[in-house]
Design a protein around this motif. Sequence first.
Motif, PDB file in Angstrom:
ATOM      1  N   ALA A  72       0.790  -1.308  -0.086  1.00  0.00           N
ATOM      2  CA  ALA A  72       0.154  -0.367   0.090  1.00  0.00           C
ATOM      3  C   ALA A  72       0.823   1.521  -0.806  1.00  0.00           C
ATOM      4  CB  ALA A  72      -1.025   0.076   1.378  1.00  0.00           C
ATOM      5  N   LYS A 110     -12.527  -7.096   3.626  1.00  0.00           N
ATOM      6  CA  LYS A 110     -11.598  -6.012   3.098  1.00  0.00           C
ATOM      7  C   LYS A 110     -10.192  -5.808   3.176  1.00  0.00           C
ATOM      8  CE  LYS A 110     -14.454  -2.717   0.752  1.00  0.00           C
ATOM      9  NZ  LYS A 110     -13.845  -2.544  -1.154  1.00  0.00           N
ATOM     10  N   GLN A 111     -10.417  -6.995   4.282  1.00  0.00           N
ATOM     11  CA  GLN A 111      -8.988  -7.569   4.801  1.00  0.00           C
ATOM     12  C   GLN A 111      -8.529  -8.602   4.937  1.00  0.00           C
ATOM     13  OE1 GLN A 111      -8.854  -4.666   8.620  1.00  0.00           O
ATOM     14  NE2 GLN A 111      -7.252  -4.112   8.054  1.00  0.00           N
ATOM     15  N   GLU A 142      -4.637  -5.966   2.509  1.00  0.00           N
ATOM     16  CA  GLU A 142      -5.940  -4.920   2.493  1.00  0.00           C
ATOM     17  C   GLU A 142      -6.099  -4.690   0.659  1.00  0.00           C
ATOM     18  OE1 GLU A 142      -6.653  -0.635   4.487  1.00  0.00           O
ATOM     19  OE2 GLU A 142      -5.385  -2.403   6.311  1.00  0.00           O
ATOM     20  N   LYS A 143      -7.779  -4.679   0.857  1.00  0.00           N
ATOM     21  CA  LYS A 143      -8.670  -4.320  -0.272  1.00  0.00           C
ATOM     22  C   LYS A 143      -8.636  -3.541  -0.607  1.00  0.00           C
ATOM     23  CE  LYS A 143     -11.327  -7.801  -3.739  1.00  0.00           C
ATOM     24  NZ  LYS A 143     -12.273  -8.312  -3.681  1.00  0.00           N
ATOM     25  N   ASN A 144      -8.491  -2.492  -1.704  1.00  0.00           N
ATOM     26  CA  ASN A 144      -8.346  -1.244  -2.575  1.00  0.00           C
ATOM     27  C   ASN A 144      -8.491  -1.395  -3.984  1.00  0.00           C
ATOM     28  OD1 ASN A 144      -8.358   1.208  -2.991  1.00  0.00           O
ATOM     29  ND2 ASN A 144      -6.279   1.577  -1.921  1.00  0.00           N
ATOM     30  N   ASP A 145      -9.963  -1.230  -4.495  1.00  0.00           N
ATOM     31  CA  ASP A 145     -10.067  -1.344  -6.095  1.00  0.00           C
ATOM     32  C   ASP A 145      -9.992  -3.034  -6.454  1.00  0.00           C
ATOM     33  OD1 ASP A 145     -11.495   1.520  -6.098  1.00  0.00           O
ATOM     34  OD2 ASP A 145      -8.551   2.106  -6.163  1.00  0.00           O
ATOM     35  N   ASP A 146     -10.640  -3.466  -5.636  1.00  0.00           N
ATOM     36  CA  ASP A 146     -10.165  -5.161  -6.786  1.00  0.00           C
ATOM     37  C   ASP A 146      -8.649  -5.138  -6.571  1.00  0.00           C
ATOM     38  OD1 ASP A 146     -12.682  -5.991  -6.874  1.00  0.00           O
ATOM     39  OD2 ASP A 146     -13.556  -4.911  -8.217  1.00  0.00           O
ATOM     40  N   TRP A 148      -5.620  -6.520  -3.902  1.00  0.00           N
ATOM     41  CA  TRP A 148      -5.202  -6.849  -2.728  1.00  0.00           C
ATOM     42  C   TRP A 148      -3.035  -6.178  -2.703  1.00  0.00           C
ATOM     43  CZ3 TRP A 148      -8.041  -7.916   1.058  1.00  0.00           C
ATOM     44  CH2 TRP A 148      -9.269  -9.106   1.106  1.00  0.00           C
ATOM     45  N   SER A 151      -0.041  -3.782   3.503  1.00  0.00           N
ATOM     46  CA  SER A 151      -0.579  -2.436   4.421  1.00  0.00           C
ATOM     47  C   SER A 151       0.568  -2.240   5.547  1.00  0.00           C
ATOM     48  CB  SER A 151      -1.910  -2.222   4.822  1.00  0.00           C
ATOM     49  OG  SER A 151      -2.900  -3.297   5.618  1.00  0.00           O
TER      50      SER A 151
END
Length: 155
Positions: A72, A110-111, A142-146, A148, A151
Amino acid sequence: VMKIVGSSILIAVIVGAVWYSMKKPSLTVDTDQYNVIATTQAFGKNLKSVSILAPKADFEASLEEQYGEVIAPELMARWKNDPAEAFGKVTSSPYPDRIEVSSIEKINSKQYKVLGNVIEVANGKAGSIKEVSTYPITLILEKNDDIWLISSVEK
């Protein structure tokens, strides 16, 4: 008659044991789990390419090149500001070779939390490479905008 029954039971037990030993346990991994594991392994594969003790500009360029697609932006910024927190190689030998995932736990949609071991290797005789040590590692993805992204990483 008893010999036939006894032989039949013995054959059935042997056939059952052979069948049981040959069947593979089914491990179901969903797409998110697969991507979390793949991201973790990609990070692990690139550990050897980031020299923590390199000059600052080289270190930062190496972080971007090797980890840019798996960590991230917030973690990238932290590591750039404090290379001592970053993960990579400190010496030419031994050096981190890979991460072997030992467990994966869904925290929420999301985690994920990944536990594993960093495998360190050293160059041996005649160009051989041998495992010399391991240390445990915990990652939070963490999933952000599909996608992984890692973080958090703790030794």
